[in-house]
Design an enzyme around this catalytic site. Structure first.
Site, PDB file in Angstrom:
ATOM      1  N   LYS A   1      -6.166  -3.637  32.287  1.00  0.00           N
ATOM      2  CA  LYS A   1      -5.820  -2.352  31.933  1.00  0.00           C
ATOM      3  C   LYS A   1      -4.964  -1.551  32.614  1.00  0.00           C
ATOM      4  O   LYS A   1      -4.407  -0.633  32.042  1.00  0.00           O
ATOM      5  CB  LYS A   1      -7.655  -1.817  32.240  1.00  0.00           C
ATOM      6  CG  LYS A   1      -8.606  -2.323  31.376  1.00  0.00           C
ATOM      7  CD  LYS A   1      -8.561  -1.826  29.830  1.00  0.00           C
ATOM      8  CE  LYS A   1      -9.790  -2.267  29.093  1.00  0.00           C
ATOM      9  NZ  LYS A   1      -9.772  -1.941  27.800  1.00  0.00           N
TER      10      LYS A   1
ATOM     11  N   SER B   1     -10.409   1.676  32.535  1.00  0.00           N
ATOM     12  CA  SER B   1     -11.553   1.501  33.143  1.00  0.00           C
ATOM     13  C   SER B   1     -11.511   1.750  34.458  1.00  0.00           C
ATOM     14  O   SER B   1     -10.469   1.568  35.166  1.00  0.00           O
ATOM     15  CB  SER B   1     -11.788  -0.197  32.956  1.00  0.00           C
ATOM     16  OG  SER B   1     -12.904  -0.615  34.065  1.00  0.00           O
TER      17      SER B   1
ATOM     18  N   TYR C   1      -9.516  -8.587  34.348  1.00  0.00           N
ATOM     19  CA  TYR C   1      -9.761  -7.432  33.601  1.00  0.00           C
ATOM     20  C   TYR C   1      -9.167  -6.092  33.787  1.00  0.00           C
ATOM     21  O   TYR C   1      -8.590  -5.506  33.162  1.00  0.00           O
ATOM     22  CB  TYR C   1     -11.171  -7.480  33.395  1.00  0.00           C
ATOM     23  CG  TYR C   1     -11.676  -6.284  32.686  1.00  0.00           C
ATOM     24  CD1 TYR C   1     -11.767  -6.020  31.278  1.00  0.00           C
ATOM     25  CD2 TYR C   1     -12.233  -5.103  33.366  1.00  0.00           C
ATOM     26  CE1 TYR C   1     -12.114  -4.986  30.596  1.00  0.00           C
ATOM     27  CE2 TYR C   1     -12.620  -3.713  32.698  1.00  0.00           C
ATOM     28  CZ  TYR C   1     -12.586  -3.874  31.497  1.00  0.00           C
ATOM     29  OH  TYR C   1     -12.965  -2.545  30.743  1.00  0.00           O
TER      30      TYR C   1
HETATM   31  N1  UFG Z   1     -25.950  -6.992  37.356  1.00  0.00           N
HETATM   32  C1  UFG Z   1     -26.879  -7.854  37.899  1.00  0.00           C
HETATM   33  N2  UFG Z   1     -27.620  -8.483  37.102  1.00  0.00           N
HETATM   34  C2  UFG Z   1     -27.312  -8.539  35.726  1.00  0.00           C
HETATM   35  C3  UFG Z   1     -26.182  -7.906  35.386  1.00  0.00           C
HETATM   36  C4  UFG Z   1     -25.568  -7.301  36.125  1.00  0.00           C
HETATM   37  O1  UFG Z   1     -27.336  -7.858  39.142  1.00  0.00           O
HETATM   38  O2  UFG Z   1     -27.841  -9.561  34.978  1.00  0.00           O
HETATM   39  C5  UFG Z   1     -25.234  -6.249  38.330  1.00  0.00           C
HETATM   40  C6  UFG Z   1     -23.880  -6.400  38.459  1.00  0.00           C
HETATM   41  O3  UFG Z   1     -23.468  -7.351  39.504  1.00  0.00           O
HETATM   42  C7  UFG Z   1     -23.223  -5.064  38.975  1.00  0.00           C
HETATM   43  C8  UFG Z   1     -24.065  -4.032  38.327  1.00  0.00           C
HETATM   44  O4  UFG Z   1     -25.439  -4.924  37.915  1.00  0.00           O
HETATM   45  O5  UFG Z   1     -23.386  -4.673  40.403  1.00  0.00           O
HETATM   46  C9  UFG Z   1     -23.683  -3.605  37.035  1.00  0.00           C
HETATM   47  O6  UFG Z   1     -23.178  -4.691  36.374  1.00  0.00           O
HETATM   48  P1  UFG Z   1     -22.666  -4.579  34.673  1.00  0.00           P
HETATM   49  O7  UFG Z   1     -22.310  -5.965  34.090  1.00  0.00           O
HETATM   50  O8  UFG Z   1     -23.567  -3.901  33.857  1.00  0.00           O
HETATM   51  O9  UFG Z   1     -21.447  -3.524  34.515  1.00  0.00           O
HETATM   52  P2  UFG Z   1     -19.944  -3.785  35.470  1.00  0.00           P
HETATM   53  O10 UFG Z   1     -20.139  -2.814  36.660  1.00  0.00           O
HETATM   54  O11 UFG Z   1     -19.941  -5.290  35.911  1.00  0.00           O
HETATM   55  O12 UFG Z   1     -18.955  -3.533  34.456  1.00  0.00           O
HETATM   56  C10 UFG Z   1     -18.746  -2.571  33.802  1.00  0.00           C
HETATM   57  C11 UFG Z   1     -18.041  -2.488  32.353  1.00  0.00           C
HETATM   58  C12 UFG Z   1     -16.828  -3.304  32.567  1.00  0.00           C
HETATM   59  C13 UFG Z   1     -15.825  -2.545  33.555  1.00  0.00           C
HETATM   60  C14 UFG Z   1     -16.559  -2.513  34.645  1.00  0.00           C
HETATM   61  C15 UFG Z   1     -15.667  -1.840  35.670  1.00  0.00           C
HETATM   62  O13 UFG Z   1     -18.988  -3.418  31.720  1.00  0.00           O
HETATM   63  O14 UFG Z   1     -16.456  -3.360  31.287  1.00  0.00           O
HETATM   64  O15 UFG Z   1     -17.900  -1.813  34.603  1.00  0.00           O
HETATM   65  O16 UFG Z   1     -15.558  -2.652  36.878  1.00  0.00           O
HETATM   66  F1  UFG Z   1     -14.891  -3.220  33.789  1.00  0.00           F
END
Ligand code: UFG
Length: 322
Positions: A147, A119, A143
């Protein structure tokens, strides 16, 4: 080749299993939960479906032997960054405990090639320019630490001549492959499915953090179409099958989009607004994560076919069922 895909029921796992089956591999899908209730998904006849736990070393050894597995693609694991902050032990148990059991089973069954689902979270907080693989690995949540631990273990095993690996450092998987995979998790925490649910229900999408240093203040990510991500596993397996050296590679487009830009793109695809509300930053979230995708192009010839955000959101909108 006979390929075991762990986590084959998941959002990315389905896409990987199908892509490998399409490429002519005999795929054995392995997951904690049965795959059947998902209807038309996973119907490719060359995909066998097994239920099991990657922490069960004995069971895995037997599976690898029974199916004469040549290589493993290991996606099974826990993936919610915020949950890893509150329940770290579950992450160490599944992601590292499961990884150790799997690697022991592979060595016992003489299976020496693995493509590992790593990741972008191994990098942690980073600079605005796209991150290259040599960037300091300094995860900012449990997490990411699990990884990175797996990457270290693979490096040690490679040096000892026990396995060869390609660690694929996924940036944000997004979008859908029709009839194969739709982004859906239980519980759902990801931006695009949450935004689509907000649009359908009228209950506003929480935007986690509006004061990041990113232009519009919302967090920035590098979104990779899930079909492109799946294809990276195919070329990584080919590389190992041809005797290629172990590698750790970003799977990234090099393009960054903010949460606000993703919402605007979804609104264009939907033709209507997505209601939103500002909320606090989410624990463990880096402000921005954008990857350089040049090494994977050089080593494996992989380039994303769908790097454009509007293509990605259109595919998500077309496949989404509330
Ligand atoms: N976000 C919102 N509202 C929501 C969901 C997400 O504002 O309801 C924001 C998050 O705060 C983040 C962005 O949208 O800034 C993306 O969030 P996601 O949850 O879609 O994805 P992440 O970047 O948190 O996570 C992804 C993968 C993980 C991995 C990560 C790497 O799903 O498994 O990228 O940092 F670890």
């Amino acid at each position: 080749m006979n390929v075991l895909v762990t986590g084959a029921r998941g959002y990315i796992g389905r896409a990987v299993a199908h892509r490998l089956a399409d490429a002519g591999h005999a795929v054995v899908g392995f997951d904690l939960a049965p795959l059947v209730e998902e209807g038309p998904l996973h119907t490719a006849s060359s995909i066998r479906q097994l239920v099991g736990d990657v922490r069960d070393e004995e069971g895995l050894t037997q599976t690898l032997q029974d199916h004469a597995v040549d290589a493993v693609v290991h996606l099974a694991g826990k993936i919610v960054v915020s949950e890893s902050v509150t329940e770290p032990l579950a992450y160490w148990d599944h992601n590292v405990g499961g990884g150790i059991a799997l690697l022991k089973a592979m060595v016992a069954a003489d299976v020496r090639q693995i493509v590992f689902s790593s990741s972008a979270a191994v990098y942690g907080e980073v600079a605005p320019e796209p991150i290259a693989e040599q960037h300091r690995r300094e995860p900012m949540n449990p997490y990411g630490r699990t990884k990175l631990t797996m990457e270290w273990m693979l490096e040690d095993l490679d040096r000892a001549g026990a396995v060869h690996y390609v660690a694929l450092r996924y940036f944000n998987a997004a979008g859908a492959v029709p009839g194969v995979t739709v982004e859906r998790h239980h519980p759902e925490t990801h931006l695009i499915p949450n935004a689509l649910t907000a649009a359908a229900s009228g209950r506003p999408l929480k935007i986690f953090g509006s004061d990041y240093d990113t232009g519009d203040g919302t967090a920035m990510r590098d979104y990779v179409h899930v079909g492109d991500l799946a294809d990276a596993h195919r070329v990584a397996l080919d590389h190992l099958a041809q005797g290629g050296a172990s590698l750790a590679l970003n799977v990234a487009t090099g393009l960054g989009y903010t949460v606000a830009e993703v919402v605007a793109s979804l609104e264009r695809a939907l033709g209507r607004p997505v209601p939103t509300v500002a909320a606090d930053r989410r624990p463990g979230d880096p402000p921005l994560l954008i990857g350089r995708g040049t090494a994977i192009r050089e080593h494996l010839g992989w380039v994303p076919a769908h790097p454009d955000l509007d293509d990605i959101t259109k595919s998500a909108v077309a496949a989404h069922r509330p």
